[in-house]
Design a protein around this motif. Structure first.
Motif, PDB file in Angstrom:
ATOM      1  N   GLY A   1       0.636  -1.087  -0.082  1.00  0.00           N
ATOM      2  CA  GLY A   1      -0.143  -0.006  -0.368  1.00  0.00           C
ATOM      3  C   GLY A   1       1.086   1.312   0.115  1.00  0.00           C
ATOM      4  N   HIS A   2       2.200   0.843   0.960  1.00  0.00           N
ATOM      5  CA  HIS A   2       2.997   2.125   1.067  1.00  0.00           C
ATOM      6  C   HIS A   2       3.246   2.621  -0.899  1.00  0.00           C
ATOM      7  CE1 HIS A   2       3.496   1.685   5.077  1.00  0.00           C
ATOM      8  NE2 HIS A   2       3.494   2.588   5.401  1.00  0.00           N
ATOM      9  N   ALA A   3       3.653   1.072  -1.201  1.00  0.00           N
ATOM     10  CA  ALA A   3       4.151   1.201  -2.919  1.00  0.00           C
ATOM     11  C   ALA A   3       3.432   1.915  -3.394  1.00  0.00           C
ATOM     12  CB  ALA A   3       4.798   0.048  -3.307  1.00  0.00           C
ATOM     13  N   LEU A   4       1.904   1.141  -3.758  1.00  0.00           N
ATOM     14  CA  LEU A   4       0.482   2.177  -4.211  1.00  0.00           C
ATOM     15  C   LEU A   4       1.027   4.132  -4.213  1.00  0.00           C
ATOM     16  CD1 LEU A   4      -1.230   1.919  -5.829  1.00  0.00           C
ATOM     17  CD2 LEU A   4      -2.475   1.285  -3.812  1.00  0.00           C
ATOM     18  N   ASN A   5       0.947   4.255  -2.820  1.00  0.00           N
ATOM     19  CA  ASN A   5       0.394   5.620  -2.898  1.00  0.00           C
ATOM     20  C   ASN A   5       1.281   6.441  -3.197  1.00  0.00           C
ATOM     21  OD1 ASN A   5       1.010   7.714  -0.733  1.00  0.00           O
ATOM     22  ND2 ASN A   5      -1.174   7.786  -0.918  1.00  0.00           N
TER      23      ASN A   5
ATOM     24  N   GLY B   1      -8.751 -11.126  -4.640  1.00  0.00           N
ATOM     25  CA  GLY B   1      -9.863  -9.881  -4.219  1.00  0.00           C
ATOM     26  C   GLY B   1      -9.519 -10.156  -2.527  1.00  0.00           C
ATOM     27  N   MET B   2      -9.182 -11.319  -1.771  1.00  0.00           N
ATOM     28  CA  MET B   2      -8.911 -11.148  -0.162  1.00  0.00           C
ATOM     29  C   MET B   2      -7.680  -9.958  -0.186  1.00  0.00           C
ATOM     30  SD  MET B   2     -10.675 -13.665   0.633  1.00  0.00           S
ATOM     31  CE  MET B   2     -10.103 -14.645   2.756  1.00  0.00           C
ATOM     32  N   LYS B   3      -8.215  -9.348   1.307  1.00  0.00           N
ATOM     33  CA  LYS B   3      -7.755  -8.732   2.504  1.00  0.00           C
ATOM     34  C   LYS B   3      -6.284  -8.923   2.386  1.00  0.00           C
ATOM     35  CE  LYS B   3      -7.646  -5.134   6.313  1.00  0.00           C
ATOM     36  NZ  LYS B   3      -8.447  -5.569   7.326  1.00  0.00           N
ATOM     37  N   MET B   4      -5.315  -8.679   2.653  1.00  0.00           N
ATOM     38  CA  MET B   4      -3.474  -9.272   2.364  1.00  0.00           C
ATOM     39  C   MET B   4      -3.909  -9.132   3.983  1.00  0.00           C
ATOM     40  SD  MET B   4      -1.308  -7.661  -0.439  1.00  0.00           S
ATOM     41  CE  MET B   4      -1.387  -7.459  -1.878  1.00  0.00           C
ATOM     42  N   SER B   5      -2.878 -10.359   4.518  1.00  0.00           N
ATOM     43  CA  SER B   5      -2.202 -10.763   5.889  1.00  0.00           C
ATOM     44  C   SER B   5      -1.584 -11.747   5.741  1.00  0.00           C
ATOM     45  CB  SER B   5      -4.022 -11.500   6.283  1.00  0.00           C
ATOM     46  OG  SER B   5      -3.688 -12.603   8.077  1.00  0.00           O
ATOM     47  N   LYS B   6      -0.865 -11.116   7.527  1.00  0.00           N
ATOM     48  CA  LYS B   6       0.679 -11.672   7.141  1.00  0.00           C
ATOM     49  C   LYS B   6       0.053 -13.903   7.399  1.00  0.00           C
ATOM     50  CE  LYS B   6       3.982  -8.301   8.375  1.00  0.00           C
ATOM     51  NZ  LYS B   6       4.758  -7.593   9.258  1.00  0.00           N
TER      52      LYS B   6
ATOM     53  N   VAL C   1       2.530  -9.156  -0.542  1.00  0.00           N
ATOM     54  CA  VAL C   1       3.010  -9.106  -1.542  1.00  0.00           C
ATOM     55  C   VAL C   1       4.558  -7.650  -0.890  1.00  0.00           C
ATOM     56  CG1 VAL C   1       3.599  -8.330  -4.120  1.00  0.00           C
ATOM     57  CG2 VAL C   1       1.807 -10.024  -3.600  1.00  0.00           C
ATOM     58  N   ALA C   2       4.655  -7.959  -0.737  1.00  0.00           N
ATOM     59  CA  ALA C   2       5.881  -7.110  -0.312  1.00  0.00           C
ATOM     60  C   ALA C   2       7.050  -6.350  -1.299  1.00  0.00           C
ATOM     61  CB  ALA C   2       7.698  -7.713   0.859  1.00  0.00           C
ATOM     62  N   PRO C   3       7.053  -5.082  -1.580  1.00  0.00           N
ATOM     63  CA  PRO C   3       7.641  -4.214  -2.475  1.00  0.00           C
ATOM     64  C   PRO C   3       9.189  -4.817  -3.007  1.00  0.00           C
ATOM     65  CG  PRO C   3       6.357  -2.615  -0.929  1.00  0.00           C
ATOM     66  CD  PRO C   3       6.751  -3.879  -0.537  1.00  0.00           C
TER      67      PRO C   3
END
Length: 976
Positions: A74-78, A653-658, A664-666
């Motif tokens: 999400g940081h990467a997208l932003n 389409g699932m929320k990411m969760s450890k 998916v890590a940048p």
């Protein structure tokens, strides 16, 4: 060698102008991208762009990420979206500045330090406050350095060596100054009301710090016996109302000790129900009477395991007026009279018959509706719950019991209340309910509503501050700004923020923590919060505080003697108490417009940003707090535009969760593919909705990248040795080249409009389609023959290379904001030099005169006809009749005379890449090939006659009749 000895083949490969370039087919981005980053830093790209004078300003103000962990997708997208905008605005002629920033104060960092203390067996409260704050500062500094490198690795441009930090001394001074403006303009007040409270973190939370998760709660149905003797029955019946019980329902049994009233709905129809029989294990009693909302009676009957009852009559709501009820704990053993006072029945508009019983148990200290009803009718507040979520030790029966334990799990308070209600004969029924419940977004622990003194900004108080152009209250200024001053991308963002601000309560500013900017104010000892002199409002004191923070940071607030130093010679320090709560971190980030946009030399003249960009959750976060804070201190929104993006999901389409293992890590994507692939994923996505990412999606993105890279590589190879001396004016070019110029003029408008509207998906898709369909599959395919085989002075070849040069300058620059590493590689492959960079360039100006709509319409017809021919040849290739299209000489039947004329005006065989082609308007034979989507065109396959030219591979009748063996006329002439 004579022309009549064709059996000996001649190798003409060295005479063909094949593409020449060192630009590699394989990008090797993970290895090479760091080299570009180092180069950009070395030659100072960002600062060199600032030297371009006379350009209009464009400032995207960075919403500060939190300095406490590695970047997620999400940081990467932003940050990538922000970089698209900053770079594209710069290349469209602006001075586009970007100052990255970090949010450094607050609970997440404090919590990490507390965890470290607990691991060592230490208690935070035993540590000197300044020492603790300095540990928090060091923690934030460490993560800022890590995140800075991670952001830079994404290719994000900006003033990285001088970012803004909310914990910088100047920032802390300005945050305090902005807070003191609320102190001076009358919007600051101390109130005691229920707020969202985290027992685990021992602090109030703002709505933006709350997230909702499923939680299983205890549910109880509780009898309140009527205590009043002045009941007004509407008719004479064996069961009088005073013999009945009013039944409430709640999911928070722990709030029962705080009950101060029962509310009913004035518009609800109620009934008196007489219990005839009950099931085994029912807590209901035969021959008891219950008052319930008619619409909910059946659900209560089931919950209470009542087998049969009789509705005796309707109970009018007028009968509740003045009625009082015994508290369920009245007379409880050990109660010491705590609950012996009867509680009133009160009308409440918030009471519905959608769920429960139609009656609402009212605890004014633990719910907003309850609190508002308490204000209206003067109900007493309770202070039974301590900051750690336990009952006060002196509370009878339940003293010291936890509602929420320190580990976030349910304490014994709920079960203890259920048992006590049962012992009192007040429990009608009990159960469990799984529902959405508020949790802290940091500790993930459940929250409670708790009444506690807090500091608030009143958003409906009229402000006499001389900034009333958009309204005289914070709320009206915000709503006016939303409607008249801000452009929303997508437009739905407007409605979202408007509805939130329209309905929101006053802003809870205070937090009972240590790491943050303190509420820089003093209260008069002995005064009440409602007294005019309760708060010390003194401009000289405020100036002293600001100067002290500027020099030594906010830590000085916690040093011995600070109060005396600030108040001395102005007022008697002994008369005042220093406030030690810290500000909500959203006030910190909401104030960034003042110390970044207003105060920095690379800020803006009016302290207003052109754009704020964050995820949709920031309508209740940064967009929201920035709007309120700026409307309070500068009278309007701090931004002219707001862009919101969706969240990142996995491929399903699932929320990411450890815990699900689907994150998916940048860093992982960059290690495998490179940052430009991650950037391309963003460019190809619709960011206005939630975005999916995963291995298969990234493979598809990488494939798109390869196709685009091949297009650019072909251009580089075909332009080898090109010089301006070759260039032709558009009017001297063949129609095909003029058609490409027309497409460039169209694209120039599309690209600029798309970047201006932040439609990156539209920009990329237009360029990608142009590169793969218009260029690679059409123009390049056709012109390869001229580029490879025509002589250097050929008008056709010169025109093609001129167009390729024009294409190069536009495509590399148009794509540079999205693919900065690759476009730098492409640019330097052609224009090497230590000081060169595509990122120092602006978008090339594209003459409007290149537009040729009539020519474009003509070529649309030609391309349609070409599709029919190439489809017909593909049938023959699949059948292995021919190996290449140059072996064909089809007959093309065209019904439309206008289209035939258009096709005859060009070398249609050349366009179709055949050695020969015949056009006719004669009726086509039935066996002719037809393409359904191209009506009026039919193709009859014929093989080309003649010999194959060993240089250009065309099959022509004249091959073998020229000086150079096995060549056609064109190739023979080129060879000289």
């Amino acid at each position: 060698m004579s022309a009549d000895t064709p059996e000996t083949s001649v190798d003409y490969r060295e005479t063909v102008f094949l593409p020449e370039t060192e630009f590699p087919m394989r990008a090797n981005l993970p290895k090479r991208e760091p080299e570009w980053l180092e180069r950009w830093a070395r030659i100072g790209i960002y600062d060199r762009l600032r030297e371009k004078e006379g350009r209009p300003s464009f400032v995207l103000h960075d919403g500060p990420p939190y300095a406490n962990g590695h970047l997620h997708i999400g940081h990467a997208l932003n940050k990538i979206l922000k970089d698209f905008i900053v770079r594209s605005q710069q290349m469209m002629g602006h001075d586009s500045r970007y100052v990255p920033g970090w949010d450094c104060h607050g609970l997440p960092i404090e919590w990490k330090i507390e965890e470290q203390y607990r691991a060592k067996g230490l208690n935070k409260d035993d540590v000197d406050t300044v020492a603790f704050r300095q540990e928090c500062r060091r923690f934030a500094e460490g993560w800022i350095d890590i995140q800075r490198e991670e952001f830079k690795r994404l290719g994000v441009t900006g003033k990285w060596e001088k970012p803004y930090l909310t914990m910088d001394y100047h920032s802390e001074a300005v945050i305090a100054e902005e807070f003191m403006k609320l102190l001076m303009n009358g919007s600051l007040y101390q109130g005691s009301k229920p707020v969202m409270w985290s027992p685990v973190e021992k602090t109030a939370l703002a709505e933006a710090e709350v997230e909702y998760h499923d939680h299983t709660s205890h549910t109880i149905w509780v009898r309140f016996k009527i205590a009043s003797g002045d009941v007004k029955p509407s008719m004479n019946l064996p069961i009088a109302l005073e013999d009945a019980s009013i039944v409430i329902w709640t999911t928070t049994p722990w709030t029962i000790p705080q009950n101060r009233a029962v509310a009913y709905g004035p518009g609800i129809t109620y009934g008196l129900y007489f219990v005839n029989s009950v099931a085994e294990n029912s807590s209901a009693r035969v021959n008891e009477a219950l008052v319930l909302a008619d619409n909910l009676a059946e659900s209560v009957k089931i919950a209470a395991k009542v087998e049969n009852w009789t509705r005796l009559r309707e109970v009018a709501t007028s009968e509740f007026e003045g009625l009082k009820l015994y508290h369920p704990y009245a007379g409880i053993e050990g109660g010491n009279g705590e609950w012996d006072e009867p509680v009133p029945m009160l009308p409440g508009d918030h009471v519905t018959d959608d769920a429960g019983t139609g009656f609402v148990h009212t605890a004014p200290s633990h719910g907003d509706d309850d609190y508002q009803l308490g204000l209206k009718f003067g109900l007493a507040m309770t202070y039974n719950v301590e900051p750690d979520g336990c009952y006060r030790a002196s509370l009878p029966v339940f003293g010291g019991q936890a509602i929420i334990e320190a580990d976030g799990k349910d304490g014994p308070a709920n079960v203890s209340n259920i048992k006590a209600l049962h012992a009192q004969g007040a429990l009608l029924a009990k159960g469990k309910l799984k529902h959405s419940y508020p949790h802290s977004w940091r500790s993930k622990a459940p929250l409670i509503y708790r009444n506690t003194p807090q500091w608030f900004a009143a958003i409906d108080v009229k402000l006499d501050d001389g900034m009333g152009s958009y309204g005289d209250t914070i709320r009206t200024r915000a709503l006016t700004s939303i409607d008249t001053l801000v452009q929303w991308t997508p437009p739905t963002g407007r409605n979202r923020l408007y509805s939130m601000i329209e309905a929101r309560p006053d802003w809870v500013l205070s937090r009972q923590r240590a790491w943050g900017v303190p509420l820089t104010c003093f209260t008069k000892k002995g005064a009440q919060p409602t007294d005019p002199d309760f708060l010390l409002r003194n401009a000289e004191v405020n100036a002293r505080i600001s100067a002290a923070f500027e020099t030594d940071g906010a830590d000085v607030w916690y040093t011995p003697g600070f109060k005396e130093k600030m108040l001395g010679n102005i007022v008697n320090p002994d008369d005042y108490t220093q406030v030690f709560d810290v500000l909500d971190v959203w006030f910190d980030s909401g104030s960034t417009h003042a110390f970044v946009l207003r105060d920095r030399p690379d800020g803006t003249k009016d302290g207003i940003a052109d754009l704020y960009l964050e995820g949709t959750d920031q309508h209740r976060g940064w967009f929201h707090s920035s709007m309120l804070q700026a409307c309070a201190t500068k009278g309007r929104a701090p931004y002219r535009g707001v862009l919101t993006h969706g969240f990142t999901l996995d491929e399903k389409g699932m929320k990411m969760s450890k815990s699900l293992g689907n994150t998916v890590a940048p860093a992982d994507v960059i290690k495998e593919y490179g940052a430009d692939i991650l950037r391309l994923w963003v460019a190809q996505s619709d960011y206005t909705v939630d975005l999916r990412i995963g291995k298969e999606i990234l493979k598809g993105t990488a494939d798109s990248y390869r196709r685009l890279r091949n297009t650019l590589r072909f251009m580089l190879g075909a332009l080898a040795g090109y010089s301006e001396a070759e260039a032709l004016a558009p009017e001297a070019m063949p129609e095909l080249e003029r058609w490409v110029l027309h497409r460039l003029a169209e694209l120039d408008e599309t690209v600029r409009a798309g970047y201006t509207a932040y439609d990156f998906q539209g920009v990329f898709q237009s360029l990608f389609t142009f590169c793969t369909v218009d260029l690679s599959a059409f123009y390049f395919d056709i012109r390869k023959d001229a580029l490879y085989c025509d002589g250097p002075e050929s008008l056709r070849r010169r025109a093609a290379r001129t167009v390729l040069d024009l294409l190069f300058h536009r495509l590399t620059k148009w794509l540079a904001p999205m693919l900065p590493f690759t476009m730098e590689d492409v640019w330097l492959s052609r224009f090497p030099g230590e000081e060169n960079s595509v990122h120092l360039e602006d978008f090339a100006e594209t003459p409007a005169a290149w537009r040729a709509p009539e020519l474009a319409a003509k070529w649309e017809g030609i391309r349609r006809a070409r599709r029919a021919v190439t489809a017909a040849l593909e049938v023959q290739r699949t059948a292995k009749v021919i190996g290449a299209s140059l072996e064909a000489a089809p007959v093309v039947h065209v019904e439309d005379a206008g289209l035939e004329a258009a096709l005859k005006s060009v070398d249609f065989a050349d366009i179709c890449i055949t050695s020969d082609l015949t056009l006719t308007t004669d009726p086509a034979p039935s066996e002719a090939f037809r393409l359904p989507e191209v009506p009026g065109v039919a193709v009859v396959f014929e093989t080309a006659t003649g010999e194959k030219c060993e240089r250009c591979w065309k099959i022509l009748p004249d091959v073998g009749s020229h000086a150079h063996a096995q060549t056609c006329q064109r190739c023979n002439d080129v060879l000289g």
